[in-house]
Enzyme design. Structure first.
Site, PDB file in Angstrom:
ATOM      1  N   CYS A 195      40.067  43.455  35.497  1.00 42.79           N
ATOM      2  CA  CYS A 195      41.406  43.276  34.920  1.00 42.79           C
ATOM      3  C   CYS A 195      42.400  44.318  35.426  1.00 42.79           C
ATOM      4  O   CYS A 195      43.301  43.993  36.191  1.00 42.79           O
ATOM      5  CB  CYS A 195      41.341  43.355  33.397  1.00 42.79           C
ATOM      6  SG  CYS A 195      40.554  41.935  32.675  1.00 42.79           S
TER       7      CYS A 195
HETATM    8  N1  LIG Z   1      36.388  40.165  30.851  1.00 41.28           N
HETATM    9  C1  LIG Z   1      37.456  40.615  30.241  1.00 41.28           C
HETATM   10  O1  LIG Z   1      37.422  41.652  29.564  1.00 41.28           O
HETATM   11  C2  LIG Z   1      38.762  39.862  30.302  1.00 41.28           C
HETATM   12  C3  LIG Z   1      39.757  40.183  29.364  1.00 41.28           C
HETATM   13  C4  LIG Z   1      40.934  39.491  29.389  1.00 41.28           C
HETATM   14  C5  LIG Z   1      41.152  38.511  30.350  1.00 41.28           C
HETATM   15  N2  LIG Z   1      40.186  38.216  31.291  1.00 41.28           N
HETATM   16  C6  LIG Z   1      40.473  37.154  32.249  1.00 41.28           C
HETATM   17  O2  LIG Z   1      39.724  35.992  31.888  1.00 41.28           O
HETATM   18  C7  LIG Z   1      39.319  35.291  33.061  1.00 41.28           C
HETATM   19  C8  LIG Z   1      37.804  35.136  33.088  1.00 41.28           C
HETATM   20  O3  LIG Z   1      37.216  36.428  33.158  1.00 41.28           O
HETATM   21  P1  LIG Z   1      35.695  36.705  32.831  1.00 41.28           P
HETATM   22  O4  LIG Z   1      35.558  38.186  32.737  1.00 41.28           O
HETATM   23  O5  LIG Z   1      35.244  35.859  31.703  1.00 41.28           O
HETATM   24  O6  LIG Z   1      34.997  36.186  34.179  1.00 41.28           O
HETATM   25  P2  LIG Z   1      33.435  35.910  34.425  1.00 41.28           P
HETATM   26  O7  LIG Z   1      33.222  36.006  35.886  1.00 41.28           O
HETATM   27  O8  LIG Z   1      32.611  36.730  33.490  1.00 41.28           O
HETATM   28  O9  LIG Z   1      33.253  34.387  33.967  1.00 41.28           O
HETATM   29  C9  LIG Z   1      33.884  33.332  34.602  1.00 41.28           C
HETATM   30  C10 LIG Z   1      32.888  32.188  34.736  1.00 41.28           C
HETATM   31  O10 LIG Z   1      33.585  31.070  35.262  1.00 41.28           O
HETATM   32  C11 LIG Z   1      32.677  30.327  36.070  1.00 41.28           C
HETATM   33  N3  LIG Z   1      33.421  29.434  36.924  1.00 41.28           N
HETATM   34  C12 LIG Z   1      34.095  29.697  38.062  1.00 41.28           C
HETATM   35  N4  LIG Z   1      34.669  28.595  38.550  1.00 41.28           N
HETATM   36  C13 LIG Z   1      34.356  27.575  37.701  1.00 41.28           C
HETATM   37  C14 LIG Z   1      34.653  26.197  37.666  1.00 41.28           C
HETATM   38  N5  LIG Z   1      35.436  25.614  38.585  1.00 41.28           N
HETATM   39  N6  LIG Z   1      34.143  25.449  36.663  1.00 41.28           N
HETATM   40  C15 LIG Z   1      33.354  26.006  35.719  1.00 41.28           C
HETATM   41  N7  LIG Z   1      33.048  27.330  35.694  1.00 41.28           N
HETATM   42  C16 LIG Z   1      33.542  28.091  36.674  1.00 41.28           C
HETATM   43  C17 LIG Z   1      31.902  31.422  36.779  1.00 41.28           C
HETATM   44  O11 LIG Z   1      30.656  30.918  37.277  1.00 41.28           O
HETATM   45  C18 LIG Z   1      31.724  32.464  35.678  1.00 41.28           C
HETATM   46  O12 LIG Z   1      30.502  32.310  34.972  1.00 41.28           O
HETATM   47  C19 LIG Z   1      39.901  36.056  34.235  1.00 41.28           C
HETATM   48  O13 LIG Z   1      41.162  35.534  34.552  1.00 41.28           O
HETATM   49  C20 LIG Z   1      40.066  37.461  33.672  1.00 41.28           C
HETATM   50  O14 LIG Z   1      41.061  38.180  34.343  1.00 41.28           O
HETATM   51  C21 LIG Z   1      38.987  38.874  31.271  1.00 41.28           C
END
Ligand SMILES: NC(=O)c1ccc[n+]([C@@H]2O[C@H](COP(=O)([O-])OP(=O)(O)OC[C@H]3O[C@@H](n4cnc5c(N)ncnc54)[C@H](O)[C@@H]3O)[C@@H](O)[C@H]2O)c1
Length: 420
Positions: free
Chosen positions: A262
């Site tokens: 992030c």
């Molecule tokens: N982790 C955090 O603390 C946090 C906090 C706020 C916002 N975010 C935002 O949230 C979003 C997700 O982050 P995250 O940390 O959960 O990521 P992550 O990598 O942990 O999880 C994302 C998942 O999406 C899956 N994926 C990718 N393409 C896909 C598709 N086309 N169809 C289905 N699944 C698919 C991946 O395999 C993965 O398991 C990002 O934009 C991130 O910036 C994350």
């Protein structure tokens, strides 16, 4: 409201806790992910997200209302779909390919009256300009009008036991009033408080303000820390003292750099858009990125100087690094500055051992020997470097047995300890 079938696209750090919360709120949830390995693990009750324990996942599975799946066809007939896929940078440019793939995947299942919400962090305009046309083309329907589309930024803070999904206010938005109403109604089933805003662009910018504010302030304190050392001023004490001002000041702590998926990335979405749309630089963001990038090298140099004072060279020294994740109490190694510190110390010829209780061993950087924290490890190390301050580490044990500690997190105290 009849929105009982929810599809959460992406079962990662954001999507899995959301799916769990929705099951607990009584919804029927399909957790979609393209990563077959992840889905297989979830299906047998194995969680890879620290904030979702195996017991919680087990309860969701045995309720019969949580269905992990790799098949978009399982989204058929959904009422609400939330997209939580990654939004990384590729060569400094926003990579929205995961959002596009998710939009193309769910598009054929969009029907009249359903609602789609994007949660992935992104630049203002993405929901309206990128996701909407994809969904419209794939479904042959329109929004606003036929289906509802909104944006709600995620504020999840992995490892934070106080602020969880349900008690952190959730900003919600929609392309029109009807969509806002639907999105708001949905999240009010999951969280204590929602904060409706006037457009999806405002909601998208809200998330970027939050993370840019943090990135810039951490950079300010990091630069101050690098300057305070040669000025022989204890920056930690000064920050603590400044923090007693009851108004107009907010404490930020120095550290070995900024990591994760992030903070180092999200502000770049904003600076990229400013450059693309206005032809201008977002100077604060560029400067903050530069300063925070310098930190791992600064830490490596300070360890080298500290060893030198004790008559040892870094080349050939045995170092014990405590914590490799990008933040405490998680095993998340993505863009971790601790990994960069380890890499730089190895490049200087050090033998690097590390204690990292949370990360999976196969994800740890090459050449780093993972060990348990023991008296013997501490005694054998020429220097112990506190990089990520997991609460489970026994810092008293560290100060009792280490001959020299370089502490980037202000967790250790005593005559053998040098702080960042
Ligand atoms: N982790 C955090 O603390 C946090 C906090 C706020 C916002 N975010 C935002 O949230 C979003 C997700 O982050 P995250 O940390 O959960 O990521 P992550 O990598 O942990 O999880 C994302 C998942 O999406 C899956 N994926 C990718 N393409 C896909 C598709 N086309 N169809 C289905 N699944 C698919 C991946 O395999 C993965 O398991 C990002 O934009 C991130 O910036 C994350």
């Amino acid at each position: 409201m009849n929105a009982d079938k929810l599809v959460v696209i992406g079962q990662g750090y954001v999507g899995l806790p959301l799916a769990m919360r929705a099951v607990e709120a009584g919804l029927d949830v399909v957790g979609l992910d393209v990563d077959a390995g992840r889905i297989k693990r979830l299906t047998v009750g194995e969680s890879f997200v620290e904030d979702v324990g195996a017991d919680r996942l087990g309860r969701a599975l045995s309720s019969g209302r949580y269905h992990p799946s790799t098949e978009y066809a399982d989204a058929e007939g959904f009422d609400i779909c939330v997209i939580t896929v990654p939004t990384p940078l590729r060569d400094g440019t926003p990579d929205l390919s995961f959002v596009e793939q998710a939009g193309l995947g769910i598009g054929p299942y969009v029907r009249r009256g359903c609602t789609v919400v994007l949660e992935s962090t992104t630049y203002p305009g993405t929901t309206d300009e990128l996701l909407r046309p994809l969904l419209e083309t794939a479904s042959g329907l329109h929004s606003p009008g036929d289906f509802h589309l909104g944006y709600s930024p995620e504020r999840i803070d992995p490892g934070n036991p106080v602020w969880r999904l349900e008690n952190t206010p959730k900003v919600v938005s929609g392309l029109d009033d009807a969509a806002l109403h639907r999105v708001d109604e949905f999240y009010r089933r999951l969280v204590e408080r929602t904060v409706p805003v006037g457009s999806t662009r405002v909601a998208e910018l809200t998330k970027l303000i939050e993370n840019t504010f943090r990135q810039v302030n951490i950079a300010l304190i990091n630069e101050l820390t690098m300057l305070s050392h040669p000025l022989d001023v204890d920056v930690w004490q000064a920050i603590e003292a400044a923090g007693t001002k009851p108004f107009g000041f907010m404490s930020f702590q120095p550290g070995p750099g900024v990591g994760g998926h992030c903070l180092p990335i999200d502000p770049c979405y904003l600076s990229w858009q400013v450059r693309r749309k206005l032809g201008r630089q977002f100077r604060f963001i560029e400067l903050a990125n530069d300063i925070n990038h310098e930190m791992p090298e600064h830490v490596a140099q300070r360890v080298m100087t500290g060893l030198n004072r004790t008559g040892r060279a870094v080349s050939g020294a045995r170092l014990l690094l405590l914590g490799l994740a990008y933040k405490k109490n998680t095993g998340d190694l993505r863009d971790s500055p601790a990994v960069e510190v380890a890499r730089r110390l190895r490049a200087l010829g050090a033998q690097v051992h590390a204690v990292e209780p949370y990360a999976e061993a196969h994800l740890l950087p090459d050449g780093v020997v993972v060990v348990e924290l023991t008296e013997q490890e501490l005694r054998q190390a020429d220097a112990v470097v506190v990089v990520t301050d997991h609460d489970s580490i026994d810092y008293d044990l560290v100060t009792r047995h280490a001959r020299y500690v370089f502490d980037t997190r202000n967790r250790c105290h005593g005559p053998t300890v040098e702080r960042l």
